[in-house]
Design a protein around this motif. Structure first.
Motif, PDB file in Angstrom:
ATOM      1  N   ALA A  92       0.829  -1.211   0.000  1.00  0.00           N
ATOM      2  CA  ALA A  92       0.000   0.000   0.000  1.00  0.00           C
ATOM      3  C   ALA A  92       0.862   1.258   0.000  1.00  0.00           C
ATOM      4  CB  ALA A  92      -0.918  -0.012   1.218  1.00  0.00           C
ATOM      5  N   LYS A  93       1.926   1.280   0.790  1.00  0.00           N
ATOM      6  CA  LYS A  93       2.806   2.440   0.822  1.00  0.00           C
ATOM      7  C   LYS A  93       3.534   2.620  -0.512  1.00  0.00           C
ATOM      8  CE  LYS A  93       3.987   2.936   5.763  1.00  0.00           C
ATOM      9  NZ  LYS A  93       4.124   4.396   5.880  1.00  0.00           N
ATOM     10  N   THR A  94       3.965   1.507  -1.099  1.00  0.00           N
ATOM     11  CA  THR A  94       4.676   1.586  -2.379  1.00  0.00           C
ATOM     12  C   THR A  94       3.758   2.128  -3.471  1.00  0.00           C
ATOM     13  OG1 THR A  94       6.106  -0.263  -1.763  1.00  0.00           O
ATOM     14  CG2 THR A  94       5.953   0.268  -4.099  1.00  0.00           C
ATOM     15  N   ARG A  95       2.528   1.641  -3.502  1.00  0.00           N
ATOM     16  CA  ARG A  95       1.561   2.122  -4.479  1.00  0.00           C
ATOM     17  C   ARG A  95       1.267   3.607  -4.272  1.00  0.00           C
ATOM     18  NH1 ARG A  95      -0.387   2.676  -9.351  1.00  0.00           N
ATOM     19  NH2 ARG A  95      -2.667   2.778  -9.478  1.00  0.00           N
ATOM     20  N   ALA A  96       1.147   4.029  -3.021  1.00  0.00           N
ATOM     21  CA  ALA A  96       0.899   5.436  -2.736  1.00  0.00           C
ATOM     22  C   ALA A  96       2.057   6.307  -3.216  1.00  0.00           C
ATOM     23  CB  ALA A  96       0.664   5.630  -1.243  1.00  0.00           C
ATOM     24  N   ARG A  97       3.268   5.864  -2.971  1.00  0.00           N
ATOM     25  CA  ARG A  97       4.428   6.633  -3.430  1.00  0.00           C
ATOM     26  C   ARG A  97       4.446   6.739  -4.943  1.00  0.00           C
ATOM     27  NH1 ARG A  97      10.103   4.124  -1.962  1.00  0.00           N
ATOM     28  NH2 ARG A  97       9.279   2.590  -3.445  1.00  0.00           N
ATOM     29  N   GLU A  98       4.111   5.665  -5.627  1.00  0.00           N
ATOM     30  CA  GLU A  98       4.070   5.694  -7.091  1.00  0.00           C
ATOM     31  C   GLU A  98       3.029   6.682  -7.602  1.00  0.00           C
ATOM     32  OE1 GLU A  98       5.364   0.988  -7.753  1.00  0.00           O
ATOM     33  OE2 GLU A  98       3.265   1.606  -7.934  1.00  0.00           O
ATOM     34  N   ARG A  99       2.001   6.931  -6.796  1.00  0.00           N
ATOM     35  CA  ARG A  99       0.932   7.854  -7.174  1.00  0.00           C
ATOM     36  C   ARG A  99       1.189   9.278  -6.684  1.00  0.00           C
ATOM     37  NH1 ARG A  99      -4.293   6.349  -7.996  1.00  0.00           N
ATOM     38  NH2 ARG A  99      -5.053   7.458  -6.128  1.00  0.00           N
ATOM     39  N   GLY A 100       2.363   9.486  -6.083  1.00  0.00           N
ATOM     40  CA  GLY A 100       2.750  10.831  -5.687  1.00  0.00           C
ATOM     41  C   GLY A 100       2.360  11.232  -4.277  1.00  0.00           C
TER      42      GLY A 100
END
Length: 305
Positions: A157-165
């Motif tokens: 979830a954190k990795t996906r959030a970072r990818e989304r800015g």
């Protein structure tokens, strides 16, 4: 200088530390952990962290690896040996090591490891300016009240959030925010009510959160322990989150919605000040107690409460 860690009952250079291939924490995630903030060389809210460590272990029927005062001594030694003034001290206790099997034999000796991480905690850019958090479905198991090392859901979830800015993510289940991936989520209503979920198996009882709620009561602030929706959060006057590594961190955007005017709000700023002031006062009390013990001619071992 190489970092000194605690492993297999001893302090050693991190390059010399090894965990068994058959450690159940490695094979099954059968382990719990705690992270305590260190500011000015002293641990913050450590009594709460050690109490939660004991609870997590008890919920999994893992015995304490040693008495609590000795665990605290390990933490203090890690801080001293690494000359840590600001950062975190990490503890992990696994059920122990044995050949791989879902069922474990009785009498396993739990394994304790620990290390420090130097990092800036106070006065960071994120604390000054606030952060944006994404919203994502909560992918975790149902016993989130136990602080286990099974963190793959949070990692994804954190990795996906970072990818989304986004800087972080708040998790959502059954239409309500549960908590941050590694934090407790709060909103503040237009009339100044501080809202955060009550304790249950759906969320981890945060130690920083517990300390902050005590301060809210001392300062006469209104707190509502209830769940809230993502829409309510996006329409809140202010928002913030708490954790040992971020303390009281303003949230200025949730998903695509700006919170308030897009800057940390006045009540969030007030809470940041209350928390840091309380931490400083606790440190001053500890210093006076240590001085008194020294003058009395004996050494009093630190203990949790």
């Amino acid at each position: 200088m190489a970092r000194i860690v605690y492993c297999r009952g001893d302090f050693r250079d991190e390059a010399q530390a090894q965990v068994s291939l058959f450690d159940r924490g490695l094979l099954f995630g059968d382990a719990v952990y705690e992270v305590t903030a260190v500011i000015g060389g002293r641990m913050i809210d450590n009594d709460l962290h050690l109490a939660r460590l004991q609870r997590s272990l008890a919920e999994l029927s893992i015995p304490l690896p040693m008495p609590v005062d000795r665990i605290e001594h390990v933490q203090q030694q890690l801080i001293a040996r690494n000359d840590l003034t600001e950062g975190t001290v990490y503890l992990q206790v696994s059920r122990g090591e044995t050949d791989r099997d879902f069922l474990y034999p009785e009498g396993l000796a739990p394994a304790l490891i620990g290390f420090t991480q130097a990092r800036k905690l106070v006065g960071t850019k994120a604390q000054r300016e606030g952060v944006a958090v994404d919203l994502a479905d909560d992918p975790r198991w149902t016993r989130r009240d136990i602080k286990t090392v099974m963190l793959l859901g949070q990692v994804l979830a954190k990795t996906r959030a970072r990818e989304r800015g986004f800087a972080d993510v708040w998790l959502v289940e059954d239409g309500k925010v549960t908590e941050g991936a590694s934090s407790t989520a709060y909103i503040i209503t237009a009339d100044g009510r501080i809202v955060t979920r009550g304790d249950s198996q759906a969320t981890l009882p945060g130690c920083t959160s517990r300390a902050l709620l005590r301060l809210c009561a001392e300062h006469g602030l209104t707190v509502e322990r209830r769940a809230f929706t993502p829409a309510e959060a996006q329409g809140a006057a202010e928002a913030f989150m708490t954790s040992a590594s971020s303390l009281v961190l303003p949230v200025v955007r949730i998903g695509g919605a700006v919170v308030g005017n897009g800057s940390p709000g006045p009540l969030t700023r007030e809470l940041q000040g209350h928390y840091l002031k309380a931490a400083e006062e606790r440190d001053a009390r500890k210093d006076r107690q240590a001085k008194f013990s020294s003058m009395a001619g004996y050494h009093q071992e630190p203990r949790s409460t």
